[in-house]
Design a protein around this motif. Structure first.
Motif, PDB file in Angstrom:
ATOM      1  N   GLY A  31       0.784  -1.228   0.000  1.00 11.34           N
ATOM      2  CA  GLY A  31       0.000   0.000   0.000  1.00 11.34           C
ATOM      3  C   GLY A  31       0.810   1.268   0.000  1.00 11.34           C
ATOM      4  O   GLY A  31       0.315   2.318   0.419  1.00 11.34           O
TER       5      GLY A  31
ATOM      6  N   ARG B 124      -1.275   3.892   2.069  1.00 13.08           N
ATOM      7  CA  ARG B 124      -2.722   3.657   2.089  1.00 13.08           C
ATOM      8  C   ARG B 124      -3.003   2.441   2.972  1.00 13.08           C
ATOM      9  O   ARG B 124      -2.447   1.365   2.742  1.00 13.08           O
TER      10      ARG B 124
ATOM     11  N   ALA C 217      -5.811  -0.175   4.722  1.00 14.52           N
ATOM     12  CA  ALA C 217      -7.158  -0.721   4.541  1.00 14.52           C
ATOM     13  C   ALA C 217      -7.948  -0.671   5.842  1.00 14.52           C
ATOM     14  O   ALA C 217      -7.410  -0.917   6.923  1.00 14.52           O
TER      15      ALA C 217
ATOM     16  N   ASN D  42     -10.580   3.407   3.056  1.00 14.01           N
ATOM     17  CA  ASN D  42      -9.170   3.368   3.415  1.00 14.01           C
ATOM     18  C   ASN D  42      -8.817   4.684   4.090  1.00 14.01           C
ATOM     19  O   ASN D  42      -9.586   5.650   4.038  1.00 14.01           O
TER      20      ASN D  42
ATOM     21  N   GLN E  62      -5.344   7.356   4.132  1.00 17.72           N
ATOM     22  CA  GLN E  62      -4.065   7.625   3.495  1.00 17.72           C
ATOM     23  C   GLN E  62      -3.250   8.596   4.334  1.00 17.72           C
ATOM     24  O   GLN E  62      -3.773   9.602   4.822  1.00 17.72           O
TER      25      GLN E  62
ATOM     26  N   GLY F 184      -1.671  -2.274   5.124  1.00 22.19           N
ATOM     27  CA  GLY F 184      -1.916  -1.740   3.787  1.00 22.19           C
ATOM     28  C   GLY F 184      -1.912  -2.792   2.711  1.00 22.19           C
ATOM     29  O   GLY F 184      -1.850  -2.459   1.522  1.00 22.19           O
TER      30      GLY F 184
ATOM     31  N   THR G  93      -4.075  -2.804  -0.837  1.00 19.12           N
ATOM     32  CA  THR G  93      -4.703  -1.506  -1.084  1.00 19.12           C
ATOM     33  C   THR G  93      -4.142  -0.887  -2.354  1.00 19.12           C
ATOM     34  O   THR G  93      -4.461   0.255  -2.687  1.00 19.12           O
TER      35      THR G  93
ATOM     36  N   ASN H 211      -9.352  -3.884  -1.085  1.00 21.61           N
ATOM     37  CA  ASN H 211     -10.157  -3.876   0.133  1.00 21.61           C
ATOM     38  C   ASN H 211     -11.645  -4.013  -0.193  1.00 21.61           C
ATOM     39  O   ASN H 211     -12.189  -3.218  -0.959  1.00 21.61           O
TER      40      ASN H 211
END
Length: 551
Positions: free
Chosen positions: A44, A55, A57, A90, A92, A115, A118, A125
Motif C-alpha cells: 500500500g 494507504r 485498509a 481506506n 491515506q 496496507g 490496497t 479492500n
C-alpha cells in the motif's frame, strides 16, 4: 467488531519484517526505485507528487477505538498530524518518510491494521455499508460476507497479478450506501421468494477514463456459492482481460466488449466445474466467521428519552440531530454520522487530535466502534439516544459537528494536484471554495440533498461521474480547467452524469456551481423534488441555458 486471532497477528508481523528488509535495501541502494516499486505497492505504498503515501485498509469500513487511536499516533509521529479517509474505506498518510514506513506499519500491525492489497493488480479492500449491523433495513450483516471474501482473496495465488486492479462492494439493504453498481463486482444481499438469503451479482461497473454502471449477471446466488462464483468471475477475467493496454484492462471493458450476456455465459460455464467443490461454504464455516464478530450488549433503554426532548429545544442540537442521526434497529439507539467536511477544510481529512476524540467518544458512547463511509465521513453506529446531547457537545468542541451530511457542502473529493502525481488539476481548493459559498445552513437545507463530487483527473478517484454535480479537472495548455456533469448518482439507481457544456477555468467553478443550484431552485417542481430528480425530469439543457448565459 471482528476479532482477529494469533494467526492474523503473526501474519502481519512477518509481513512487516519482510518490508523492513526491502526498505533497508532500497535505502542502501541495493534496490532501484523500479525494483522497489512492486514490493512497496504490495504493502500500500505509493510514490506521490511530493512524498511516499501509505494507504491503509479499513476492511468493510469497521474500526475499533484502539485502531483509530493508533492511526492518530501514526499521523502524529510519522506524518504531519492528519490522515485522509477515502471513498473506498481506506485511510491515506501522505507525508511519511521512507525510512519511517516499516515502523509505522509495525505500529499499525499491532492493532490488526495494514496496507496489504490496497494497491496493485489484485483484489482490493472489500467495502460495504457503513451502517452494517445497525440499520433496520438490512437482510443480514454484509460484513460477514465481506470478511469471508477478505480471507479468500488475501494473497490468492491465482489472482495476485490480474490484468488490472479489482474492487468488490457489498450491500445488504435496499438503500445502497456502498456504490455497488460502480464496482468491478457489486453484490446485493437479499432474500428470494422462498426466504432464502442470496446475492444479486453485478459485474463491469467502474469509473475512470471509461465509466460504466455494472450489469446484473445473476439475479440470485445462494450465499453458500459466493466464493465459487467469485472465483469463476475472476478466472474468466484473468484469462480474457486485456493486458496489452492499461486503459482497456479493467473487467468493465471486457464486459462491454463481449457483452454482459456472453460474459455471464462464460462465468456460468466456469462455475459449473467448481460450484460443488472446496469453495462451497458450509454452515460451519459461515457460523465460525459470524461468531468472530462481537456485537454490542445493548441495554434496554428508553426510546426518545427525556434527555432528548430537552436537548431538542436547543436549535443547534436540533439541526445536527435532524441532519446527522439515523434510526437504529434497536429501540433507544441511533446511528450517528460524523461529518469530515467542515466549511473551508479539505474533505475527508481528520487530524490526529480529532481521531483521538472520536476514539474516546466511541469508548464512552458507542461500544468502542467506528465506521468509515463511502462519502468520506465517519460513523458511530451504536449510540444510546440518551447520550446524544453530550456526544454532540463534545463533537462540537472538536469541530466535528458540522450538520451538512448529504448537503451541497458535504463534498467528495480526491487529493488532486496538491498530492497526486497523476492529477491534472486541484480538487481540494475547489471543494473548499464551494463549501464556503454554501456555508449558510438555512440555505443548504432549502436546497436539500445534493452530492458534489470532484476529481483532479480522469482516473475519477473523486467519483465525479456519479455526483449529482460532478466536477472533473483537466489540463489545457498548462492551465487547469473543469468539466461539469449533472444527474449522476451512486445509489441503488446508479447513473452516470451528463456533460453540461464546455470546460471552465479554475476561478469560474464556484460561481458556476452556484448558478446551477440557483437554476435548480427555479426549475424544481416543488421544494420536495431533489436536485437529481429535477435533472432527470428536465435534462441538462435548461441548466445549460441559464448557466452559460452568465459565463
Amino acid at each position: 467488531m471482528y476479532v482477529y486471532d494469533e494467526f492474523d497477528r503473526a501474519f502481519l508481523a512477518e509481513r512487516v519484517a519482510d518490508f523492513r528488509d526491502q526498505v533497508e535495501r532500497r535505502l542502501s541502494g541495493a534496490l532501484t526505485e523500479d525494483e522497489f516499486k512492486p514490493l512497496r505497492l504490495m504493502n500500500g505504498v505509493y510514490l506521490q507528487l511530493h512524498a511516499y503515501m501509505l494507504r491503509v485498509a479499513i476492511p468493510y469500513g469497521t474500526l475499533s477505538s484502539d485502531q483509530l487511536r493508533r492511526m492518530a499516533h501514526v499521523a502524529r509521529v510519522y506524518d504531519r498530524g492528519y490522515g485522509h479517509f477515502t471513498t473506498r474505506q481506506n485511510i491515506q498518510f501522505n507525508w511519511i518518510k521512507l525510512e519511517d514506513l516499516p515502523q509505522a506499519m509495525a505500529d499499525l500491525g499491532e492493532v490488526g491494521v495494514h496496507g496489504i492489497q490496497t494497491s496493485g493488480n489484485c483484489i482490493r479492500n472489500v467495502t460495504t455499508d457503513q451502517w452494517a449491523g445497525a440499520t433496520p433495513e438490512e437482510f443480514d450483516d454484509p460484513r460477514i460476507w465481506a470478511e469471508i471474501l477478505r480471507q479468500y482473496s488475501t494473497f490468492h495465488p491465482e489472482f495476485t497479478y490480474l490484468p488490472r486492479k479489482f474492487k468488490i462492494a457489498i450491500t445488504a439493504a435496499p438503500k445502497d450506501r456502498a456504490a455497488t453498481k460502480v464496482h468491478d463486482v457489486g453484490l446485493r444481499l437479499h432474500r428470494n421468494e422462498d426466504g432464502e438469503l442470496g446475492f444479486e451479482v453485478l459485474v463491469g461497473g467502474g469509473l475512470g477514463r471509461t465509466p460504466f454502471v455494472g450489469k446484473s449477471i445473476r439475479p440470485f446466488l445462494p450465499v453458500r456459492d459466493i466464493l465459487s462464483y467469485i472465483e469463476a468471475i475472476m478466472r474468466v477475467y484473468n484469462q480474457f482481460g486485456r493486458r496489452d493496454n492499461i486503459y482497456k484492462a479493467r473487467i468493465k471493458i471486457l464486459v462491454h466488449e463481449i457483452g454482459a450476456e456472453a460474459f455471464a455465459e462464460a462465468v456460468e460455464a466456469e462455475w459449473a466445474n467448481i460450484r460443488d467443490g472446496a469453495l462451497q461454504l458450509t454452515d460451519e464455516i459461515i457460523d465460525d466467521i459470524r461468531a468472530r464478530f462481537l456485537y454490542p450488549d445493548f441495554a434496554a433503554v428508553e426510546d426518545q428519552p427525556a434527555e432528548m426532548t430537552a436537548a431538542l429545544e436547543d436549535p443547534r442540537f436540533a439541526t445536527w440531530y435532524r441532519n446527522s442521526v439515523h434510526r437504529h434497529k434497536v429501540p433507544g439507539y441511533s446511528i450517528v454520522t460524523i461529518s469530515l467536511k467542515p466549511v473551508g477544510a479539505p474533505p475527508g481529512d481528520a487530524t490526529a487530535d480529532q481521531m483521538d476524540v472520536v476514539a474516546d467518544l466511541a469508548d464512552a458512547y458507542a461500544f468502542h466502534e467506528i465506521r468509515v463511509g463511502h462519502e468520506q465521513n465517519l460513523c458511530l453506529p451504536n449510540v444510546a439516544q440518551k447520550d446524544l446531547p453530550e456526544l454532540w457537545r463534545q463533537l462540537d468542541a472538536a469541530g466535528l459537528a458540522t450538520p451538512n451530511v448529504n448537503h451541497v457542502s458535504d463534498i467528495i473529493a480526491c487529493p488532486g494536484l496538491d498530492y497526486c502525481a497523476l492529477a491534472n488539476a486541484r480538487a481540494i481548493p475547489v471543494a473548499q471554495e464551494i463549501s464556503k459559498r454554501f456555508a449558510d445552513l438555512d440555505r443548504s437545507r432549502s436546497i436539500g440533498r445534493l452530492h458534489v463530487n470532484i476529481s483532479g483527473c480522469i482516473n475519477a478517484c473523486g467519483h465525479h461521474h456519479v455526483g449529482h454535480i460532478g466536477i472533473l479537472g483537466v489540463e489545457k495548455n498548462g492551465q487547469e480547467f473543469y468539466q461539469i456533469t449533472l444527474g449522476g448518482r451512486a445509489d441503488e439507481h446508479a447513473q452516470l452524469g451528463t456533460l453540461l457544456g464546455p470546460a471552465v477555468s479554475y476561478d469560474q467553478v464556484p460561481g458556476l456551481i452556484e448558478d446551477i443550484v440557483d437554476a435548480y431552485l427555479e426549475l424544481r417542481a416543488s421544494p420536495k423534488e431533489l436536485f437529481v430528480d429535477t435533472v432527470h425530469r428536465l435534462g441538462v439543457e435548461p441548466f445549460k441555458e441559464r448557466v452559460y448565459a452568465t459565463h
